[in-house]
Design a protein around this motif. Structure first.
Motif, PDB file in Angstrom:
ATOM      1  N   SER A   1      52.680  31.126  12.927  1.00  0.00           N
ATOM      2  CA  SER A   1      51.234  31.276  12.760  1.00  0.00           C
ATOM      3  C   SER A   1      50.680  32.006  13.968  1.00  0.00           C
ATOM      4  CB  SER A   1      50.571  29.900  12.633  1.00  0.00           C
ATOM      5  OG  SER A   1      51.090  29.183  11.540  1.00  0.00           O
ATOM      6  N   ARG A   2      49.556  32.681  13.774  1.00  0.00           N
ATOM      7  CA  ARG A   2      48.957  33.393  14.893  1.00  0.00           C
ATOM      8  C   ARG A   2      47.440  33.404  14.792  1.00  0.00           C
ATOM      9  NH1 ARG A   2      45.418  36.505  12.836  1.00  0.00           N
ATOM     10  NH2 ARG A   2      45.981  38.234  11.468  1.00  0.00           N
ATOM     11  N   VAL A   3      46.793  33.442  15.938  1.00  0.00           N
ATOM     12  CA  VAL A   3      45.352  33.668  16.011  1.00  0.00           C
ATOM     13  C   VAL A   3      45.114  34.765  17.039  1.00  0.00           C
ATOM     14  CG1 VAL A   3      44.640  31.362  15.294  1.00  0.00           C
ATOM     15  CG2 VAL A   3      45.066  31.821  17.713  1.00  0.00           C
ATOM     16  N   LEU A   4      44.002  35.467  16.896  1.00  0.00           N
ATOM     17  CA  LEU A   4      43.675  36.564  17.791  1.00  0.00           C
ATOM     18  C   LEU A   4      42.403  36.247  18.569  1.00  0.00           C
ATOM     19  CD1 LEU A   4      44.290  39.599  15.383  1.00  0.00           C
ATOM     20  CD2 LEU A   4      45.907  38.532  16.975  1.00  0.00           C
ATOM     21  N   TYR A   5      42.406  36.650  19.829  1.00  0.00           N
ATOM     22  CA  TYR A   5      41.227  36.452  20.675  1.00  0.00           C
ATOM     23  C   TYR A   5      40.999  37.723  21.478  1.00  0.00           C
ATOM     24  CZ  TYR A   5      38.142  34.613  24.290  1.00  0.00           C
ATOM     25  OH  TYR A   5      37.087  34.417  25.139  1.00  0.00           O
ATOM     26  N   HIS A   6      39.791  38.281  21.386  1.00  0.00           N
ATOM     27  CA  HIS A   6      39.470  39.525  22.077  1.00  0.00           C
ATOM     28  C   HIS A   6      38.998  39.220  23.492  1.00  0.00           C
ATOM     29  CE1 HIS A   6      37.208  43.263  23.025  1.00  0.00           C
ATOM     30  NE2 HIS A   6      38.180  43.811  22.336  1.00  0.00           N
ATOM     31  N   CYS A   7      39.605  39.887  24.462  1.00  0.00           N
ATOM     32  CA  CYS A   7      39.300  39.631  25.876  1.00  0.00           C
ATOM     33  C   CYS A   7      38.892  40.931  26.569  1.00  0.00           C
ATOM     34  CB  CYS A   7      40.522  39.026  26.566  1.00  0.00           C
ATOM     35  SG  CYS A   7      40.292  38.766  28.343  1.00  0.00           S
ATOM     36  N   GLU A   8      37.713  40.923  27.203  1.00  0.00           N
ATOM     37  CA  GLU A   8      37.237  42.066  27.981  1.00  0.00           C
ATOM     38  C   GLU A   8      37.682  41.907  29.438  1.00  0.00           C
ATOM     39  OE1 GLU A   8      35.731  44.732  26.971  1.00  0.00           O
ATOM     40  OE2 GLU A   8      35.325  44.158  24.884  1.00  0.00           O
ATOM     41  N   LYS A   9      37.963  43.047  30.074  1.00  0.00           N
ATOM     42  CA  LYS A   9      38.420  43.003  31.455  1.00  0.00           C
ATOM     43  C   LYS A   9      37.370  42.395  32.388  1.00  0.00           C
ATOM     44  CE  LYS A   9      40.786  46.378  33.445  1.00  0.00           C
ATOM     45  NZ  LYS A   9      41.864  45.683  34.211  1.00  0.00           N
ATOM     46  N   ASP A  10      36.088  42.632  32.101  1.00  0.00           N
ATOM     47  CA  ASP A  10      35.032  42.142  32.982  1.00  0.00           C
ATOM     48  C   ASP A  10      34.582  40.722  32.636  1.00  0.00           C
ATOM     49  OD1 ASP A  10      33.793  42.653  30.606  1.00  0.00           O
ATOM     50  OD2 ASP A  10      32.248  43.988  31.399  1.00  0.00           O
ATOM     51  N   THR A  11      35.421  39.996  31.893  1.00  0.00           N
ATOM     52  CA  THR A  11      35.078  38.631  31.526  1.00  0.00           C
ATOM     53  C   THR A  11      34.957  37.740  32.763  1.00  0.00           C
ATOM     54  OG1 THR A  11      35.791  36.685  30.255  1.00  0.00           O
ATOM     55  CG2 THR A  11      37.519  38.012  31.244  1.00  0.00           C
ATOM     56  N   ASP A  12      34.101  36.736  32.638  1.00  0.00           N
ATOM     57  CA  ASP A  12      33.955  35.742  33.713  1.00  0.00           C
ATOM     58  C   ASP A  12      34.929  34.588  33.540  1.00  0.00           C
ATOM     59  OD1 ASP A  12      31.865  37.153  34.931  1.00  0.00           O
ATOM     60  OD2 ASP A  12      30.353  36.194  33.649  1.00  0.00           O
ATOM     61  N   LEU A  13      35.681  34.620  32.438  1.00  0.00           N
ATOM     62  CA  LEU A  13      36.623  33.535  32.177  1.00  0.00           C
ATOM     63  C   LEU A  13      37.865  33.675  33.050  1.00  0.00           C
ATOM     64  CD1 LEU A  13      36.539  33.471  28.265  1.00  0.00           C
ATOM     65  CD2 LEU A  13      35.291  31.970  29.825  1.00  0.00           C
ATOM     66  N   SER A  14      38.419  32.535  33.443  1.00  0.00           N
ATOM     67  CA  SER A  14      39.694  32.535  34.157  1.00  0.00           C
ATOM     68  C   SER A  14      40.826  32.716  33.156  1.00  0.00           C
ATOM     69  CB  SER A  14      39.880  31.220  34.910  1.00  0.00           C
ATOM     70  OG  SER A  14      40.030  30.142  33.995  1.00  0.00           O
ATOM     71  N   ILE A  15      42.034  32.975  33.662  1.00  0.00           N
ATOM     72  CA  ILE A  15      43.193  33.104  32.785  1.00  0.00           C
ATOM     73  C   ILE A  15      43.381  31.826  31.979  1.00  0.00           C
ATOM     74  CG2 ILE A  15      45.707  33.323  32.733  1.00  0.00           C
ATOM     75  CD1 ILE A  15      45.538  35.101  35.147  1.00  0.00           C
ATOM     76  N   GLU A  16      43.246  30.681  32.635  1.00  0.00           N
ATOM     77  CA  GLU A  16      43.434  29.406  31.953  1.00  0.00           C
ATOM     78  C   GLU A  16      42.422  29.227  30.816  1.00  0.00           C
ATOM     79  OE1 GLU A  16      43.234  29.818  35.210  1.00  0.00           O
ATOM     80  OE2 GLU A  16      45.314  29.399  35.783  1.00  0.00           O
ATOM     81  N   GLU A  17      41.168  29.681  31.055  1.00  0.00           N
ATOM     82  CA  GLU A  17      40.137  29.542  30.035  1.00  0.00           C
ATOM     83  C   GLU A  17      40.394  30.484  28.852  1.00  0.00           C
ATOM     84  OE1 GLU A  17      36.231  28.218  32.645  1.00  0.00           O
ATOM     85  OE2 GLU A  17      36.891  30.319  32.697  1.00  0.00           O
ATOM     86  N   ILE A  18      40.900  31.686  29.147  1.00  0.00           N
ATOM     87  CA  ILE A  18      41.233  32.629  28.086  1.00  0.00           C
ATOM     88  C   ILE A  18      42.313  32.045  27.176  1.00  0.00           C
ATOM     89  CG2 ILE A  18      42.307  34.868  27.593  1.00  0.00           C
ATOM     90  CD1 ILE A  18      40.988  35.894  30.185  1.00  0.00           C
ATOM     91  N   ILE A  19      43.379  31.522  27.789  1.00  0.00           N
ATOM     92  CA  ILE A  19      44.472  30.932  27.014  1.00  0.00           C
ATOM     93  C   ILE A  19      43.989  29.694  26.266  1.00  0.00           C
ATOM     94  CG2 ILE A  19      46.761  29.921  27.121  1.00  0.00           C
ATOM     95  CD1 ILE A  19      46.655  32.923  27.744  1.00  0.00           C
ATOM     96  N   LYS A  20      43.132  28.915  26.905  1.00  0.00           N
ATOM     97  CA  LYS A  20      42.622  27.699  26.267  1.00  0.00           C
ATOM     98  C   LYS A  20      41.822  28.037  25.011  1.00  0.00           C
ATOM     99  CE  LYS A  20      39.979  23.481  27.221  1.00  0.00           C
ATOM    100  NZ  LYS A  20      39.210  22.715  28.247  1.00  0.00           N
TER     101      LYS A  20
END
Length: 201
Positions: free
Chosen positions: A158-177
């Motif tokens: 199974s897979r899900v997709l999440y779009h991430c911008e380089k200038d995001t304020d999210l940390s790596i951990e938050e992106i993965i979460k």
């Protein structure tokens, strides 16, 4: 490696030099670094190597890609395969899935093992439609291998997709979460849809 030191020899100042061949040491260091960043079973990047690459991309202002699509992957039925056919069969299943996925990715894509049955692909320089098309080709290859392998288990993920911008304020951990949370919601939806009573099973 060269080493130099000023010494007094009699009444004169001299330079004492020494040269050591550290090639074997450097080879050992390179091997250790490779083992530290790659998964021993599959040969792809491990969690440490993958997250380090993601962090480097976020921190690099000169990267060509201004965004990436995070594809969070969860292998289906790995626990059941391990329980019914043994962990060797489970390992073979993991390796086969990784081989299929790796063959469908492009040079700029980054594929790594996040956990036991969890994997992540970072798609750079691709839009949503391109990523969806790549995943469809992966699913097609799963189906082809399942029809001809003769093995008691099937390759499925199974897979899900999440779009991430380089200038995001999210940390790596938050992106993965966030990607992980989308996977959890997707799995819950699948279980709800598969229940004849409309309840979770």
């Amino acid at each position: 490696m060269a080493h130099y030191e000023l010494i007094m020899y009699g009444s004169e100042t001299c330079i004492l030099s020494g040269v050591t061949d550290i090639t074997p040491l450097k080879r050992v260091e390179e091997n250790l670094a490779e083992h530290a960043n790659y998964d021993a079973l599959t040969g792809i990047l491990n969690r440490r190597g993958g997250l380090e690459a993601l962090n480097n991309w976020l921190a690099n202002p000169h990267s060509e890609a201004s965004s990436c699509i995070v594809c969070f992957i969860d292998l289906n039925n790995l626990k059941q395969v391990n329980d019914c056919y043994g962990h060797q069969a489970g390992d073979e299943m993991i390796k086969e899935v990784c081989t299929v996925i790796s063959e469908r990715l492009h040079a700029e894509d980054l594929f790594f093992r996040y956990g036991g049955d969890e994997f992540i692909i970072l798609f750079f320089q691709k839009d949503w439609q391109q990523v969806t098309s790549i995943w469809a080709s992966i699913q097609q290859m799963f189906a082809e291998k399942n029809s001809s392998s003769g093995k008691p288990y099937t390759l499925s993920a199974s897979r899900v997709l999440y779009h991430c911008e380089k200038d995001t304020d999210l940390s790596i951990e938050e992106i993965i979460k966030r990607a992980d949370l989308e996977m959890y919601k997707d799995k819950q939806g699948q279980r709800l849809a598969s229940s004849p009573f409309g309840e979770m099973v």
